[in-house]
Scaffold this active site. Structure first.
Site, PDB file in Angstrom:
ATOM      1  CE  LYS A 199      -4.011  -2.107   2.165  1.00  0.00           C
ATOM      2  NZ  LYS A 199      -5.363  -2.195   3.358  1.00  0.00           N
ATOM      3  CG  ASP A 232      -8.108   0.507   3.109  1.00  0.00           C
ATOM      4  OD1 ASP A 232      -9.041  -0.685   2.906  1.00  0.00           O
ATOM      5  OD2 ASP A 232      -6.798  -0.038   2.985  1.00  0.00           O
TER       6      ASP A 232
END
Length: 294
Positions: free
Chosen positions: A74, A110
């Site tokens: 990420k 997220d």
């Protein structure tokens, strides 16, 4: 330009059990779309996390419409993208890449996924003092979400002190001085004791996943007056949630974050509005679990 067929995928390590393909393909089918969702597992391909840039470039050349990005890529993927949306830029972490007009643009769903799940699942939870365990890519996202939801102060605890300090410093820059702090695991007893009645614990490490079973902290630190929010969703019922409920804590499993971040990514990939409640029901069915009481 809207289409009726999409090719997307997920880059990460050990992602064989991921539910992302089913979540995206089911929702696409219900909307009369074709969606082919492919797993690009670093372990299966035999490449290191640092190869994420090559995989992104290959996917773009092969005609992918977008990618999801998960552990451990990420943060690594950021330098390989052409642009970042403001939220992803502030986090320094990306979990969704959209290929548009010849560019690879990074987003982070997220944050919105966790914020939606928390507001839905623990709507009355006090947020004066939040203790977060874990400062990785998912940790950065949920910390931003907690402060966006109105957390007074968040203390980030990580086994790597420099990682916790870096995240806390970034949060202070974004949300204002004094909103975040870093701490080492030995301070957990005092931090959680101070949060009783006015805050809770966010768990954002891999501990509790099927491949990393166990508790991320001693169960005796959990007590009534704390809420516990989990990021892990495979299994939906983690050892931490089980121990927290036994201790009298309000709890939130990781299923909501997983489903709502997928819904937000689906919107970015297709330009269509997903039915997020339906995707949450899909996730609950796919995990073979019944939503646990709070």
């Amino acid at each position: 330009m809207l289409k009726d067929s999409y090719l997307v995928g997920l880059i990460g390590s050990g992602i064989g059990p991921s539910l992302s393909p089913a979540l995206h393909e089911r929702e696409a089918g219900r909307q009369g779309l074709r969606c082919l969702y492919r797993l690009l597992d670093l372990d299966a391909i035999g490449v290191p996390p640092e190869a994420v840039g090559e995989l992104v470039r290959a996917a773009r050349l092969l005609g992918f419409d977008g990618l999801n990005i998960t552990h451990p890529c990420k943060r690594l993927v950021v330098e390989h993208l052409d642009a970042l949306d403001p939220r992803a830029e502030a986090l320094g972490a990306v979990n969704t890449v959209v290929f548009e007009d010849g560019r690879a643009v990074g987003h982070n769903t997220d944050v919105t996924g966790f914020a939606t799940a928390f507001a839905r699942g623990l709507p009355d939870a006090p947020l004066e003092r939040v203790v977060q365990l874990g400062a990785g890519g998912a940790g950065a996202a949920v910390a931003h979400a907690a402060l966006t939801l109105g957390a007074g102060r968040i203390t980030v605890v990580d086994a790597l002190p420099e990682r916790a300090a870096e995240l806390a410093a970034g949060l202070d820059r974004t949300f204002g001085a004094g909103r975040a702090a870093a701490a080492t695991p030995d301070r957990l007893p005092d931090l959680l004791a101070a949060a009783v009645g006015n805050g809770g614990l966010v768990h954002a490490t891999p501990t509790g996943m099927a491949v990393h079973p166990g508790l991320p902290l001693p169960a005796e630190l959990l007590r009534p007056g704390l809420w516990v929010a989990e990021v892990v969703y495979r299994p939906l019922e983690t050892d931490l949630l089980r121990a927290a409920r036994a201790a009298g804590c309000a709890t939130l499993d990781g299923g909501g974050m997983a489903a709502f971040q997928a819904a937000d990514a689906f919107r970015l990939f297709t330009g269509r509005e997903p039915d997020s409640a339906r995707m949450l029901a899909d996730l609950t069915e796919l995990t073979g679990a019944v939503a646990a009481p709070r």
